[in-house]
Design a protein around this motif. Structure first.
Motif, PDB file in Angstrom:
ATOM      1  N   ARG A  55       0.851  -1.182   0.000  1.00 27.64           N
ATOM      2  CA  ARG A  55       0.000   0.000   0.000  1.00 27.64           C
ATOM      3  C   ARG A  55       0.888   1.233   0.000  1.00 27.64           C
ATOM      4  NH1 ARG A  55      -4.935   1.650   4.184  1.00 27.64           N
ATOM      5  NH2 ARG A  55      -5.869   3.197   2.775  1.00 27.64           N
ATOM      6  N   GLY A  56       0.759   2.058  -1.037  1.00 28.75           N
ATOM      7  CA  GLY A  56       1.625   3.219  -1.186  1.00 28.75           C
ATOM      8  C   GLY A  56       0.836   4.498  -1.364  1.00 28.75           C
ATOM      9  N   VAL A  57       1.464   5.611  -1.007  1.00 29.04           N
ATOM     10  CA  VAL A  57       0.878   6.925  -1.247  1.00 29.04           C
ATOM     11  C   VAL A  57       1.934   7.804  -1.903  1.00 29.04           C
ATOM     12  CG1 VAL A  57       1.420   7.718   1.113  1.00 29.04           C
ATOM     13  CG2 VAL A  57      -0.288   8.940  -0.254  1.00 29.04           C
ATOM     14  N   HIS A  58       1.525   8.482  -2.953  1.00 28.68           N
ATOM     15  CA  HIS A  58       2.383   9.402  -3.691  1.00 28.68           C
ATOM     16  C   HIS A  58       1.990  10.814  -3.293  1.00 28.68           C
ATOM     17  CE1 HIS A  58       3.739  11.022  -7.911  1.00 28.68           C
ATOM     18  NE2 HIS A  58       4.429  11.536  -6.901  1.00 28.68           N
ATOM     19  N   LEU A  59       2.850  11.473  -2.538  1.00 30.72           N
ATOM     20  CA  LEU A  59       2.601  12.848  -2.113  1.00 30.72           C
ATOM     21  C   LEU A  59       2.971  13.816  -3.223  1.00 30.72           C
ATOM     22  CD1 LEU A  59       3.956  12.773   1.553  1.00 30.72           C
ATOM     23  CD2 LEU A  59       1.620  12.338   0.745  1.00 30.72           C
ATOM     24  N   GLN A  60       2.142  14.852  -3.408  1.00 31.19           N
ATOM     25  CA  GLN A  60       2.336  15.844  -4.469  1.00 31.19           C
ATOM     26  C   GLN A  60       2.389  15.146  -5.829  1.00 31.19           C
ATOM     27  OE1 GLN A  60       5.599  17.410  -1.742  1.00 31.19           O
ATOM     28  NE2 GLN A  60       5.135  19.263  -2.945  1.00 31.19           N
ATOM     29  N   CYS A  61       1.318  14.425  -6.119  1.00 30.66           N
ATOM     30  CA  CYS A  61       1.300  13.506  -7.266  1.00 30.66           C
ATOM     31  C   CYS A  61       1.042  14.193  -8.601  1.00 30.66           C
ATOM     32  CB  CYS A  61       0.261  12.419  -7.034  1.00 30.66           C
ATOM     33  SG  CYS A  61      -1.464  13.014  -7.013  1.00 30.66           S
ATOM     34  N   HIS A  62       0.620  15.452  -8.627  1.00 32.21           N
ATOM     35  CA  HIS A  62       0.329  16.194  -9.858  1.00 32.21           C
ATOM     36  C   HIS A  62      -0.687  15.410 -10.694  1.00 32.21           C
ATOM     37  CE1 HIS A  62       0.637  19.158 -12.889  1.00 32.21           C
ATOM     38  NE2 HIS A  62       1.544  18.582 -13.657  1.00 32.21           N
ATOM     39  N   ILE A  63      -0.441  15.174 -11.984  1.00 29.63           N
ATOM     40  CA  ILE A  63      -1.438  14.535 -12.850  1.00 29.63           C
ATOM     41  C   ILE A  63      -1.366  13.014 -12.808  1.00 29.63           C
ATOM     42  CG2 ILE A  63      -1.587  16.551 -14.353  1.00 29.63           C
ATOM     43  CD1 ILE A  63       0.004  14.967 -16.466  1.00 29.63           C
ATOM     44  N   GLY A  64      -0.570  12.460 -11.913  1.00 26.18           N
ATOM     45  CA  GLY A  64      -0.673  11.046 -11.586  1.00 26.18           C
ATOM     46  C   GLY A  64       0.056  10.064 -12.475  1.00 26.18           C
ATOM     47  N   THR A  65       0.942  10.522 -13.342  1.00 27.62           N
ATOM     48  CA  THR A  65       1.628   9.557 -14.215  1.00 27.62           C
ATOM     49  C   THR A  65       2.580   8.655 -13.427  1.00 27.62           C
ATOM     50  OG1 THR A  65       3.213  11.308 -14.759  1.00 27.62           O
ATOM     51  CG2 THR A  65       1.426  10.921 -16.325  1.00 27.62           C
ATOM     52  N   ASP A  66       3.275   9.204 -12.439  1.00 28.36           N
ATOM     53  CA  ASP A  66       4.132   8.362 -11.604  1.00 28.36           C
ATOM     54  C   ASP A  66       3.286   7.477 -10.692  1.00 28.36           C
ATOM     55  OD1 ASP A  66       6.306   9.638 -12.759  1.00 28.36           O
ATOM     56  OD2 ASP A  66       6.603  11.008 -11.092  1.00 28.36           O
ATOM     57  N   THR A  67       2.191   8.010 -10.182  1.00 31.69           N
ATOM     58  CA  THR A  67       1.280   7.229  -9.343  1.00 31.69           C
ATOM     59  C   THR A  67       0.750   6.026 -10.116  1.00 31.69           C
ATOM     60  OG1 THR A  67       0.507   9.445  -8.689  1.00 31.69           O
ATOM     61  CG2 THR A  67      -0.524   7.545  -7.621  1.00 31.69           C
ATOM     62  N   LEU A  68       0.306   6.259 -11.339  1.00 31.86           N
ATOM     63  CA  LEU A  68      -0.190   5.187 -12.196  1.00 31.86           C
ATOM     64  C   LEU A  68       0.916   4.171 -12.488  1.00 31.86           C
ATOM     65  CD1 LEU A  68      -2.283   3.872 -14.053  1.00 31.86           C
ATOM     66  CD2 LEU A  68      -1.684   5.569 -15.804  1.00 31.86           C
ATOM     67  N   SER A  69       2.134   4.651 -12.702  1.00 30.59           N
ATOM     68  CA  SER A  69       3.249   3.740 -12.963  1.00 30.59           C
ATOM     69  C   SER A  69       3.503   2.825 -11.777  1.00 30.59           C
ATOM     70  CB  SER A  69       4.510   4.551 -13.290  1.00 30.59           C
ATOM     71  OG  SER A  69       4.331   5.328 -14.453  1.00 30.59           O
ATOM     72  N   LEU A  70       3.443   3.371 -10.565  1.00 31.79           N
ATOM     73  CA  LEU A  70       3.627   2.549  -9.359  1.00 31.79           C
ATOM     74  C   LEU A  70       2.498   1.531  -9.224  1.00 31.79           C
ATOM     75  CD1 LEU A  70       4.731   5.436  -6.987  1.00 31.79           C
ATOM     76  CD2 LEU A  70       6.218   3.641  -7.903  1.00 31.79           C
ATOM     77  N   ALA A  71       1.274   1.934  -9.589  1.00 30.23           N
ATOM     78  CA  ALA A  71       0.156   0.994  -9.566  1.00 30.23           C
ATOM     79  C   ALA A  71       0.369  -0.131 -10.580  1.00 30.23           C
ATOM     80  CB  ALA A  71      -1.153   1.730  -9.850  1.00 30.23           C
ATOM     81  N   ARG A  72       0.950   0.202 -11.717  1.00 31.00           N
ATOM     82  CA  ARG A  72       1.224  -0.830 -12.728  1.00 31.00           C
ATOM     83  C   ARG A  72       2.306  -1.812 -12.289  1.00 31.00           C
ATOM     84  NH1 ARG A  72       0.548   2.166 -18.683  1.00 31.00           N
ATOM     85  NH2 ARG A  72      -1.741   2.012 -18.628  1.00 31.00           N
ATOM     86  N   LEU A  73       3.087  -1.415 -11.297  1.00 32.12           N
ATOM     87  CA  LEU A  73       4.068  -2.325 -10.715  1.00 32.12           C
ATOM     88  C   LEU A  73       3.455  -3.175  -9.610  1.00 32.12           C
ATOM     89  CD1 LEU A  73       7.157   0.060 -10.540  1.00 32.12           C
ATOM     90  CD2 LEU A  73       6.740  -1.758 -12.200  1.00 32.12           C
ATOM     91  N   GLY A  74       2.167  -3.023  -9.385  1.00 36.87           N
ATOM     92  CA  GLY A  74       1.454  -3.894  -8.459  1.00 36.87           C
ATOM     93  C   GLY A  74       1.113  -3.286  -7.120  1.00 36.87           C
ATOM     94  N   ALA A  75       1.481  -2.030  -6.875  1.00 38.41           N
ATOM     95  CA  ALA A  75       1.173  -1.394  -5.596  1.00 38.41           C
ATOM     96  C   ALA A  75      -0.279  -0.932  -5.568  1.00 38.41           C
ATOM     97  CB  ALA A  75       2.109  -0.219  -5.349  1.00 38.41           C
ATOM     98  N   ARG A  76      -0.852  -0.888  -4.385  1.00 36.43           N
ATOM     99  CA  ARG A  76      -2.188  -0.325  -4.173  1.00 36.43           C
ATOM    100  C   ARG A  76      -1.995   1.141  -3.798  1.00 36.43           C
ATOM    101  NH1 ARG A  76      -4.241  -2.390   0.364  1.00 36.43           N
ATOM    102  NH2 ARG A  76      -2.292  -3.375   1.014  1.00 36.43           N
ATOM    103  N   MET A  77      -2.261   2.016  -4.766  1.00 41.18           N
ATOM    104  CA  MET A  77      -1.811   3.401  -4.653  1.00 41.18           C
ATOM    105  C   MET A  77      -2.921   4.390  -4.294  1.00 41.18           C
ATOM    106  SD  MET A  77       1.405   3.426  -5.007  1.00 41.18           S
ATOM    107  CE  MET A  77       1.529   5.233  -4.964  1.00 41.18           C
ATOM    108  N   SER A  78      -2.507   5.376  -3.505  1.00 42.11           N
ATOM    109  CA  SER A  78      -3.253   6.623  -3.331  1.00 42.11           C
ATOM    110  C   SER A  78      -2.353   7.747  -3.823  1.00 42.11           C
ATOM    111  CB  SER A  78      -3.606   6.860  -1.864  1.00 42.11           C
ATOM    112  OG  SER A  78      -4.440   5.840  -1.357  1.00 42.11           O
ATOM    113  N   GLY A  79      -2.965   8.814  -4.294  1.00 42.88           N
ATOM    114  CA  GLY A  79      -2.217  10.000  -4.704  1.00 42.88           C
ATOM    115  C   GLY A  79      -2.805  11.219  -4.035  1.00 42.88           C
ATOM    116  N   LEU A  80      -1.946  12.146  -3.630  1.00 44.11           N
ATOM    117  CA  LEU A  80      -2.404  13.358  -2.942  1.00 44.11           C
ATOM    118  C   LEU A  80      -1.784  14.581  -3.595  1.00 44.11           C
ATOM    119  CD1 LEU A  80      -3.014  14.050   0.742  1.00 44.11           C
ATOM    120  CD2 LEU A  80      -1.255  15.445  -0.368  1.00 44.11           C
TER     121      LEU A  80
END
Length: 273
Positions: A55-80
């Motif tokens: 379970r991961g959280v991406h702080l200051q995620c902007h438009i979420g491209t890195d957040t989505l990339s982490l999710a594609r690596l299998g993490a359960r992501m939140s973005g803020l």
């Protein structure tokens, strides 16, 4: 300085749709290729390790491209992020890609009030985030509050030495800005962005702060994190010093001459004790 959040948010709200349309963020590649990852996360892969199921959280995620990339690596992501326009783009991209990501609007200093504290396996912060925060101590407290015991902080960020260098002196490297955290911000007034955009910004005034590497590490230590890795890099994923850099096939920019002179970014990892 009290209006920094209002001014910076206006700037990022304008940037968001322009960034989503820019080739620099390659949002169409995410939509057409389910294996596509952002250049930033691809750089991080050898250091990230296996994050599947975490379970991961991406702080200051902007438009979420890195957040989505982490999710594609299998993490359960939140973005803020504090920018509603950025989160609108992030949610739209995730929906197009069939990704289940929880995006939350908040100032990063209040992240532990809007997200479940003490529940995250890792906190991720990407390039160009910490410079928008006036105080690193409050950020370190939030990171520690979000992580569960044994959880990991993962940062790749622009090096504080890079932030000191003048962007306009193309003939040589000249230190112009503070290295250490300073009460007064560095004020910019610029209608451009760090990726190519097709419309000039009108919300041009922004406030930024530098934080020395020792200040960042010391703040994390004070809030119960243990440093486990620190690596400095001679590259960064945008043209940070125009006229003095060259880019490689992976989208990393380096000094064109004598690149050993200046660290451009760093990767830091720490565990919550």
């Amino acid at each position: 300085m009290t209006d920094y959040l209002h001014l910076n948010k206006a700037n990022w709200d304008q940037r968001a749709p322009l960034h989503a349309a820019s080739s620099g963020y390659a949002t169409e590649a995410f939509a057409t290729d389910p294996a596509h990852l952002s250049e930033v996360v691809r750089f991080d892969l050898p250091r990230l390790g296996d994050i599947a199921g975490l379970r991961g959280v991406h702080l200051q995620c902007h438009i979420g491209t890195d957040t989505l990339s982490l999710a594609r690596l299998g993490a359960r992501m939140s973005g803020l992020d504090f920018s509603p326009a950025s989160l609108e783009q992030a949610r739209g991209l995730a929906q197009r890609c069939g990704a289940s990501i929880d995006f939350v609007e908040s100032d990063v200093y209040a992240a532990d009030q809007v997200l479940p504290a003490g529940t995250f396996d890792f906190v991720y912060t990407g390039i160009g985030a910490l410079c928008w925060l006036p105080r690193i101590e409050a950020w370190a407290r939030v990171v520690a509050a979000l992580l569960k015991p044994g959880g990991r902080l993962f940062i790749r960020e622009g090096h504080p030495m890079l932030w000191t260098v003048s962007e306009t002196r193309e003939d040589e490297l000249v230190i112009e800005y503070p290295y250490f955290e300073h009460v007064e911000p560095m004020v910019s007034d610029d209608d451009r962005s760090y990726v190519e955009i097709d419309t000039a910004l009108t919300a041009t005034r922004t406030y930024e702060w530098n934080h020395g590497l020792g200040e960042i590490i010391s703040a994390l230590l004070r809030h119960g994190l243990q440093l486990t890795a620190l690596e400095e890099h001679d590259s960064i994923p945008w043209n940070a010093l125009p006229g003095r850099m060259v880019v490689d096939d992976a989208g990393e920019w380096r000094l064109a001459k004598d690149r050993w002179r200046l660290p451009l970014s760093y990767t830091l990892q720490a565990l919550k004790r």
